[in-house]
Design a protein around this motif. Structure first.
Motif, mmCIF file in Angstrom:
data_model
loop_
_atom_site.group_PDB
_atom_site.id
_atom_site.type_symbol
_atom_site.label_atom_id
_atom_site.label_comp_id
_atom_site.label_asym_id
_atom_site.label_seq_id
_atom_site.Cartn_x
_atom_site.Cartn_y
_atom_site.Cartn_z
ATOM 1 N N UNK A 1 0.848 -1.191 0.000
ATOM 2 C CA UNK A 1 0.000 0.000 0.000
ATOM 3 C C UNK A 1 0.878 1.234 0.000
ATOM 4 N N UNK A 2 0.604 2.131 -0.899
ATOM 5 C CA UNK A 2 1.435 3.324 -1.034
ATOM 6 C C UNK A 2 0.593 4.578 -0.822
ATOM 7 N N UNK A 3 1.095 5.485 0.025
ATOM 8 C CA UNK A 3 0.430 6.757 0.227
ATOM 9 C C UNK A 3 0.826 7.711 -0.896
ATOM 10 N N UNK A 4 -0.177 8.297 -1.548
ATOM 11 C CA UNK A 4 0.119 9.232 -2.631
ATOM 12 C C UNK A 4 0.794 10.497 -2.113
ATOM 13 N N UNK A 5 0.779 10.682 -0.792
ATOM 14 C CA UNK A 5 1.459 11.851 -0.215
ATOM 15 C C UNK A 5 2.972 11.650 -0.155
ATOM 16 N N UNK A 6 3.406 10.373 -0.236
ATOM 17 C CA UNK A 6 4.836 10.075 -0.286
ATOM 18 C C UNK A 6 5.213 9.875 -1.758
ATOM 19 N N UNK B 1 8.011 9.641 -3.538
ATOM 20 C CA UNK B 1 9.012 8.661 -3.968
ATOM 21 C C UNK B 1 8.448 7.242 -3.945
ATOM 22 N N UNK B 2 7.695 6.896 -2.891
ATOM 23 C CA UNK B 2 7.100 5.562 -2.803
ATOM 24 C C UNK B 2 6.014 5.366 -3.858
ATOM 25 N N UNK B 3 5.238 6.412 -4.098
ATOM 26 C CA UNK B 3 4.167 6.294 -5.088
ATOM 27 C C UNK B 3 4.748 6.180 -6.496
ATOM 28 N N UNK B 4 5.846 6.882 -6.749
ATOM 29 C CA UNK B 4 6.521 6.762 -8.052
ATOM 30 C C UNK B 4 7.065 5.351 -8.249
ATOM 31 N N UNK B 5 7.525 4.731 -7.158
ATOM 32 C CA UNK B 5 8.025 3.348 -7.232
ATOM 33 C C UNK B 5 6.893 2.390 -7.598
ATOM 34 N N UNK B 6 5.697 2.627 -7.027
ATOM 35 C CA UNK B 6 4.545 1.806 -7.365
ATOM 36 C C UNK B 6 4.189 1.955 -8.847
ATOM 37 N N UNK C 1 6.190 2.699 -11.236
ATOM 38 C CA UNK C 1 7.230 2.015 -12.018
ATOM 39 C C UNK C 1 7.002 0.506 -12.012
ATOM 40 N N UNK C 2 6.574 -0.045 -10.860
ATOM 41 C CA UNK C 2 6.320 -1.486 -10.750
ATOM 42 C C UNK C 2 5.159 -1.899 -11.654
ATOM 43 N N UNK C 3 4.086 -1.107 -11.648
ATOM 44 C CA UNK C 3 2.923 -1.423 -12.488
ATOM 45 C C UNK C 3 3.306 -1.388 -13.966
ATOM 46 N N UNK C 4 4.072 -0.374 -14.340
ATOM 47 C CA UNK C 4 4.483 -0.252 -15.743
ATOM 48 C C UNK C 4 5.381 -1.411 -16.151
ATOM 49 N N UNK C 5 6.329 -1.795 -15.278
ATOM 50 C CA UNK C 5 7.274 -2.864 -15.596
ATOM 51 C C UNK C 5 6.593 -4.223 -15.664
ATOM 52 N N UNK C 6 5.513 -4.410 -14.916
ATOM 53 C CA UNK C 6 4.847 -5.715 -14.893
ATOM 54 C C UNK C 6 4.112 -6.009 -16.201
ATOM 55 N N UNK C 7 3.695 -4.929 -16.881
ATOM 56 C CA UNK C 7 2.904 -5.096 -18.113
ATOM 57 C C UNK C 7 1.757 -6.076 -17.887
ATOM 58 N N UNK C 8 1.099 -5.899 -16.755
ATOM 59 C CA UNK C 8 0.025 -6.807 -16.342
ATOM 60 C C UNK C 8 -1.136 -6.777 -17.327
ATOM 61 N N UNK C 9 -1.767 -7.920 -17.502
ATOM 62 C CA UNK C 9 -2.945 -7.999 -18.363
ATOM 63 C C UNK C 9 -4.149 -7.325 -17.717
ATOM 64 N N UNK C 10 -4.215 -7.414 -16.411
ATOM 65 C CA UNK C 10 -5.324 -6.786 -15.691
ATOM 66 C C UNK C 10 -4.801 -6.143 -14.406
ATOM 67 N N UNK D 1 -3.784 7.723 -12.776
ATOM 68 C CA UNK D 1 -2.725 7.437 -13.750
ATOM 69 C C UNK D 1 -2.909 6.056 -14.383
ATOM 70 N N UNK D 2 -3.696 5.199 -13.732
ATOM 71 C CA UNK D 2 -3.958 3.866 -14.295
ATOM 72 C C UNK D 2 -4.818 3.994 -15.553
#
Length: 407
Positions: free
Chosen positions: A300-305, A307-312, A314-323, A346-347
C-alpha cells in the motif's frame, strides 16, 4: 436518642422508610432478614428489618425548624395579600407596555417576511438548529419540489452515502421521465433500472486462450486487505477452477507481509516469489511461464509520499500486467474515496474490488466510485475467512440495498 425498627420487602425500601421518618441524619444500627410468624412464613420471601436511631437534639431541632418555616410561610402569605392590590395595578401597566412591544414586533416581522418573499419568491427556511438527517436537494428557482415518493427515495440514497450530486441526478431523471405523481412501484422500478445500469455487469479475471499466463496486479491504499483478497482469489482459481496459479509479492515494506502470503501459499500448495525492486518483476513473471494465472501483491502506497508512489507506478508499468485491480475498502469516507481515485487516475484501465462489506452498513461508495470512474466492478469480500468470504458483486442485491424501503 430515638431508636426505631422499620420493615421492608428489601433493604432499599426499609431505608427509604427510615429517611422519610427520621431524615438523612438517622444512623443505621443494624440490618437483617426476618421471617413473618406463622406456618405460611416458610413459603413467603423474608423481610428486611432495619434498626435506625436519631439523636433527640436533632429531632427537636427539626421540629423547631418546621415551626419556624410554617410561621414564615404564614407571614409571607399575609404580606402577599396586603400587596396584592398594588402589584395587580403594576402588572396591568406592564402588560399594556408588553402588548405594545409585541404589536410593534409583529408589524416588523411581517414587513421582513414580505420583503424576503419578494426577493426569493419562497418562504424563509426554518431557523431551527436541529437539521434533518437528510436535507432536501438544492433546486433552482425554475424547478418544482420533489413529490413525497421521490423525496423518500432521495433520502434513502443519501442515508446510504450516495453523493448528493449523483442522488439528485437519479431523482431528476425519474421526475422528468415519469413525473412526480408516479406510484411507488413505478418510481422504484425506474430507479432500480437506472442504478443497476450504472453499476453494470461485474467482470472477473479474463484468462488467455494462448496458453500464456494471465498476469494480474493488485494495487490500492494501505489497510484495505489486498493480500487477503489475493489469497482468496488464488484459492478459488486453484482449488475450485483447477488452474495453475503463481504468486509474486512486492510488499516488502509492511511487517510480516511476505510471511503472510507465504503462509497462504504453503497452505494452498502454490509457489511464491519475492521481489524487492521494479526491475525484478519481469524475471519473476518469466519463472511462471507454465502457469495459467500469476497474481502480484503490492505494498500500500500513500500518494502523499511521492518517492514511494513513483516506485509503485514504475512497478505497475514494468509488470505489463494484463489486468489491474484497484482494491478499496467499503468503509472509506466519500472524501477519502475521491482523493484515492484522483491519485490512482494514472492507471489506464482497471477493475474495482471492494473489501469489508461486512463492516459497512452503507454501500454508497460502490455506486459513487462506479459513477465517477466508469470502471468495471468485480469481486467483493465479506469477511476474513480464506477462501470463503469473497464473491462476485450481486448487482440486484446491491441496487435494492441502495434504494432502501419506503415506509
Amino acid at each position: 436518642m430515638k431508636i426505631r425498627r422499620y420493615m421492608g420487602s428489601n433493604t432499599q425500601e426499609a431505608i427509604l422508610k427510615v429517611k422519610m421518618d427520621l431524615g438523612n441524619e438517622a444512623v443505621i444500627l443494624n440490618t437483617r432478614k426476618v421471617r413473618k410468624r406463622g406456618l405460611l412464613s416458610f413459603f413467603a420471601k423474608p423481610m428486611v428489618e432495619v434498626l435506625a436511631a436519631i439523636d433527640d437534639d436533632i429531632s427537636t431541632k427539626k421540629e423547631t425548624v418546621k415551626k419556624v418555616e410554617t410561621n414564615k410561610q404564614k407571614e409571607s402569605s399575609t404580606q402577599k395579600e396586603i400587596n396584592f392590590k398594588t402589584n395587580s395595578e403594576q402588572k396591568e401597566e406592564k402588560i399594556d407596555v408588553l402588548e405594545n412591544k409585541v404589536n410593534n414586533m409583529e408589524t416588523m416581522l411581517k414587513k421582513i417576511y414580505e420583503q424576503f418573499q419578494n426577493n426569493t419568491g419562497s418562504a424563509p427556511a426554518s431557523t431551527s438548529t436541529s437539521a434533518p438527517v437528510s436535507a432536501p436537494p438544492r433546486q433552482e428557482k425554475t424547478e418544482r419540489p420533489y413529490s413525497k415518493v421521490l423525496m423518500q427515495f432521495y433520502n434513502n440514497l443519501i442515508k446510504n452515502e450516495v453523493e448528493e450530486e449523483i442522488a439528485k441526478k437519479l431523482i431528476d431523471t425519474v421526475s422528468k421521465k415519469i413525473g412526480d405523481t408516479t406510484s411507488i412501484n413505478d418510481a422504484a422500478s425506474m430507479l432500480y433500472s437506472l442504478i443497476s445500469g450504472i453499476l453494470g455487469k461485474p467482470e472477473t479475471i479474463g484468462l488467455k486462450e494462448d496458453k500464456k499466463p494471465t498476469v494480474i496486479i493488485f494495487v490500492g491504499p494501505t489497510g484495505v486487505g489486498k493480500t487477503t483478497t489475493l489469497a482468496k482469489i488464488a484459492a478459488n482459481y486453484s482449488l475450485n477452477l483447477r488452474k495453475n496459479v503463481g504468486l509474486i509479492t512486492a510488499d516488502t515494506y509492511r511487517i510480516a507481509a511476505v510471511e503472510q502470503l507465504k503462509t497462504y501459499a504453503e497452505i494452498l500448495g502454490l509457489p511464491v516469489n519475492v521481489i524487492y525492486a521494479p526491475n525484478e518483476i519481469k524475471d519473476a513473471i518469466s519463472l511462471y511461464a507454465d502457469k495459467d494465472v500469476v497474481l502480484i501483491d503490492t505494498a500500500g502506497r500513500s500518494y502523499r509520499n511521492k518517492s514511494q508512489f513513483d516506485e509503485l507506478k514504475a512497478l505497475i508499468a514494468a509488470s505489463e500486467a494484463d489486468e489491474v485491480y484497484l482494491v478499496m475498502s467499503s468503509t472509506t469516507s466519500v472524501r477519502n474515496c475521491n482523493d484515492i481515485l484522483q491519485n490512482y487516475s494514472f492507471l489506464k484501465d482497471y477493475k474495482l474490488i471492494f473489501t469489508k462489506l461486512d463492516e459497512s452498513q452503507v454501500n454508497g461508495i460502490i455506486l459513487n466510485t462506479k459513477f465517477r470512474t466508469g470502471k468495471n466492478l468485480s469481486f467483493v469480500t465479506t469477511g476474513q475467512c480464506v477462501p470463503d468470504d469473497i464473491e462476485v458483486l450481486n448487482i440486484d442485491k446491491m441496487t435494492k440495498n441502495l434504494l432502501g424501503s419506503i415506509s
